[in-house]
Design an enzyme around this catalytic site. Sequence first.
Site, PDB file in Angstrom:
ATOM      1  N   MET A  12       0.849  -1.198   0.000  1.00 33.94           N
ATOM      2  CA  MET A  12       0.000   0.000   0.000  1.00 33.94           C
ATOM      3  C   MET A  12       0.891   1.257   0.000  1.00 33.94           C
ATOM      4  O   MET A  12       0.431   2.340   0.364  1.00 33.94           O
ATOM      5  CB  MET A  12      -0.937  -0.003   1.212  1.00 33.94           C
ATOM      6  CG  MET A  12      -1.932  -1.162   1.167  1.00 33.94           C
ATOM      7  SD  MET A  12      -3.424  -0.888   2.141  1.00 33.94           S
ATOM      8  CE  MET A  12      -2.757  -0.608   3.747  1.00 33.94           C
ATOM      9  N   GLN A  34      -2.671 -12.119   7.950  1.00 38.35           N
ATOM     10  CA  GLN A  34      -2.923 -11.796   6.542  1.00 38.35           C
ATOM     11  C   GLN A  34      -2.294 -12.862   5.637  1.00 38.35           C
ATOM     12  O   GLN A  34      -2.914 -13.321   4.664  1.00 38.35           O
ATOM     13  CB  GLN A  34      -2.336 -10.420   6.234  1.00 38.35           C
ATOM     14  CG  GLN A  34      -2.234 -10.103   4.755  1.00 38.35           C
ATOM     15  CD  GLN A  34      -1.836  -8.671   4.493  1.00 38.35           C
ATOM     16  OE1 GLN A  34      -2.659  -7.785   4.639  1.00 38.35           O
ATOM     17  NE2 GLN A  34      -0.585  -8.416   4.105  1.00 38.35           N
ATOM     18  N   SER A  67       4.512   1.022   8.051  1.00 37.56           N
ATOM     19  CA  SER A  67       4.221   2.365   7.546  1.00 37.56           C
ATOM     20  C   SER A  67       3.533   3.184   8.631  1.00 37.56           C
ATOM     21  O   SER A  67       3.648   4.411   8.663  1.00 37.56           O
ATOM     22  CB  SER A  67       3.325   2.272   6.312  1.00 37.56           C
ATOM     23  OG  SER A  67       3.946   1.449   5.343  1.00 37.56           O
ATOM     24  N   ALA A 121       4.074   3.921   0.935  1.00 35.78           N
ATOM     25  CA  ALA A 121       4.787   4.389   2.137  1.00 35.78           C
ATOM     26  C   ALA A 121       5.892   3.376   2.453  1.00 35.78           C
ATOM     27  O   ALA A 121       6.000   2.856   3.565  1.00 35.78           O
ATOM     28  CB  ALA A 121       3.842   4.583   3.326  1.00 35.78           C
ATOM     29  N   LEU A 122       6.697   3.122   1.444  1.00 35.57           N
ATOM     30  CA  LEU A 122       7.636   1.997   1.501  1.00 35.57           C
ATOM     31  C   LEU A 122       8.759   2.236   2.510  1.00 35.57           C
ATOM     32  O   LEU A 122       9.262   3.345   2.656  1.00 35.57           O
ATOM     33  CB  LEU A 122       8.240   1.778   0.108  1.00 35.57           C
ATOM     34  CG  LEU A 122       7.214   1.504  -1.005  1.00 35.57           C
ATOM     35  CD1 LEU A 122       7.922   1.330  -2.344  1.00 35.57           C
ATOM     36  CD2 LEU A 122       6.342   0.290  -0.691  1.00 35.57           C
ATOM     37  N   GLN A 144     -10.251  -2.449   2.744  1.00 35.75           N
ATOM     38  CA  GLN A 144      -9.720  -3.105   3.934  1.00 35.75           C
ATOM     39  C   GLN A 144      -9.632  -2.171   5.134  1.00 35.75           C
ATOM     40  O   GLN A 144      -9.091  -2.533   6.171  1.00 35.75           O
ATOM     41  CB  GLN A 144      -8.377  -3.778   3.640  1.00 35.75           C
ATOM     42  CG  GLN A 144      -7.206  -2.832   3.392  1.00 35.75           C
ATOM     43  CD  GLN A 144      -5.978  -3.599   2.927  1.00 35.75           C
ATOM     44  OE1 GLN A 144      -5.889  -4.054   1.801  1.00 35.75           O
ATOM     45  NE2 GLN A 144      -4.992  -3.753   3.816  1.00 35.75           N
ATOM     46  N   GLU A 164       6.018 -11.334   6.921  1.00 35.18           N
ATOM     47  CA  GLU A 164       5.464 -12.138   8.021  1.00 35.18           C
ATOM     48  C   GLU A 164       4.931 -11.270   9.152  1.00 35.18           C
ATOM     49  O   GLU A 164       4.293 -11.793  10.063  1.00 35.18           O
ATOM     50  CB  GLU A 164       6.542 -13.081   8.570  1.00 35.18           C
ATOM     51  CG  GLU A 164       6.827 -14.248   7.645  1.00 35.18           C
ATOM     52  CD  GLU A 164       7.777 -15.268   8.232  1.00 35.18           C
ATOM     53  OE1 GLU A 164       7.973 -16.312   7.595  1.00 35.18           O
ATOM     54  OE2 GLU A 164       8.345 -15.021   9.321  1.00 35.18           O
ATOM     55  N   MET A 208       9.134  -2.906  11.670  1.00 30.57           N
ATOM     56  CA  MET A 208       8.914  -1.797  10.735  1.00 30.57           C
ATOM     57  C   MET A 208       7.487  -1.830  10.213  1.00 30.57           C
ATOM     58  O   MET A 208       6.944  -2.895   9.909  1.00 30.57           O
ATOM     59  CB  MET A 208       9.876  -1.886   9.563  1.00 30.57           C
ATOM     60  CG  MET A 208      11.262  -1.507   9.966  1.00 30.57           C
ATOM     61  SD  MET A 208      12.278  -1.204   8.514  1.00 30.57           S
ATOM     62  CE  MET A 208      13.846  -0.904   9.323  1.00 30.57           C
ATOM     63  N   HIS A 224       9.542  -3.392   3.099  1.00 31.16           N
ATOM     64  CA  HIS A 224       9.084  -3.621   1.721  1.00 31.16           C
ATOM     65  C   HIS A 224      10.274  -3.893   0.794  1.00 31.16           C
ATOM     66  O   HIS A 224      10.206  -4.755  -0.088  1.00 31.16           O
ATOM     67  CB  HIS A 224       8.339  -2.387   1.187  1.00 31.16           C
ATOM     68  CG  HIS A 224       7.100  -2.028   1.937  1.00 31.16           C
ATOM     69  ND1 HIS A 224       7.019  -0.920   2.750  1.00 31.16           N
ATOM     70  CD2 HIS A 224       5.882  -2.621   1.981  1.00 31.16           C
ATOM     71  CE1 HIS A 224       5.800  -0.849   3.264  1.00 31.16           C
ATOM     72  NE2 HIS A 224       5.096  -1.862   2.820  1.00 31.16           N
TER      73      HIS A 224
HETATM   74  O1  PAF Z   1      -0.042  -5.694   3.624  1.00 34.04           O
HETATM   75  C1  PAF Z   1      -0.472  -4.795   2.871  1.00 34.04           C
HETATM   76  O2  PAF Z   1       0.208  -3.790   2.599  1.00 34.04           O
HETATM   77  C2  PAF Z   1      -1.857  -4.914   2.303  1.00 34.04           C
HETATM   78  O3  PAF Z   1      -2.734  -5.507   3.204  1.00 34.04           O
HETATM   79  C3  PAF Z   1      -1.908  -5.632   0.939  1.00 34.04           C
HETATM   80  C4  PAF Z   1      -1.442  -7.076   1.069  1.00 34.04           C
HETATM   81  C5  PAF Z   1      -1.018  -4.902  -0.051  1.00 34.04           C
HETATM   82  C6  PAF Z   1      -3.335  -5.640   0.403  1.00 34.04           C
HETATM   83  O4  PAF Z   1      -3.831  -4.348   0.249  1.00 34.04           O
END
Ligand code: PAF
Length: 282
Positions: A29, A152, A189, A31-32, A60, A147, A187, A36
């Site tokens: 999503m 998720q 975002s 804001a790396l 979500q 993880e 870490m 990431h």
């Molecule tokens: O973990 C995330 O950043 C989000 O939940 C994902 C997997 C990109 C789905 O929007």
Amino acid sequence: MQTVSQLDPLRDVVAVLKKDGPLALVPTMGALHEGHLTLVREAKKRAAHVAVSIFVNPRQFGANEDLDKYPRQMAADSALLQAEGVSLLWAPTVEAMYPQGYATNISVSGVSDGLCGAARPGHFDGVATVVCKLFNQVRPDLAFFGEKDWQQLAVIRRMARDLDLLEPKVDAIIGVATVREADGLAMSSRNAYLSAEDRARAVALPDGMRRAIAEVRAGAAIGGALAALQSALLANGFSQVDYAQFCDASSLAPLTALTDAPARLLVAARIGGTRLIDNMAA
Ligand code: PAF
């Protein structure tokens, strides 16, 4: 790196990239952060090309959650991905992802129900729905997830098995270990929301989790260790503990004692209005 925000050009770019070999997808999503970028580096080891998606998925987020204030920094993110050698940035608009009349929801029962699923009703439906769409849009051979979002990852693995997404014969959904700050905080975002004071106090979360795991491994009762963890968090500036549970690492069924089966301690707690999650092997 090619940046695409509509489906038709995406399909063309993907078709060309896939001629060179396996394509990996890292869904995000934006804001790396280093977490990431670690996913991207792991993906690069296993694929000819890496695609990263950036999409702040409205489905979500609950009605009272942080959709509007969720950090968005496309230019900075794009520069980071370019420097990592990413081939494709898929950054769909909300309209491209959910066109007028969109009406389909994916709900993964069981593994979605407790923990964050109970604290954030509908959250995992939103995650499963968008990840299923991302898989269908990009058609990756491999997909990489952190993880840190352990539940998720379990939801996505269940969905992929149930809906025959990706290649079932290979372990196509790859979980990558949580990347932590020097003091141990996972870490995220959302760490950007923390004031300097709350950021310093937030280390009570990983510290308390490690202590609880050590206590239980040394023979303490799970109930007592979790009560001590909760007290430590509340004494260190956390305002609420949404959950703190030892669970079976795959089914996420709550445990009252550790056995030989892989187990995990999962916690979600709030500090200064920010909800932090973490999990560790127990
Ligand atoms: O973990 C995330 O950043 C989000 O939940 C994902 C997997 C990109 C789905 O929007």
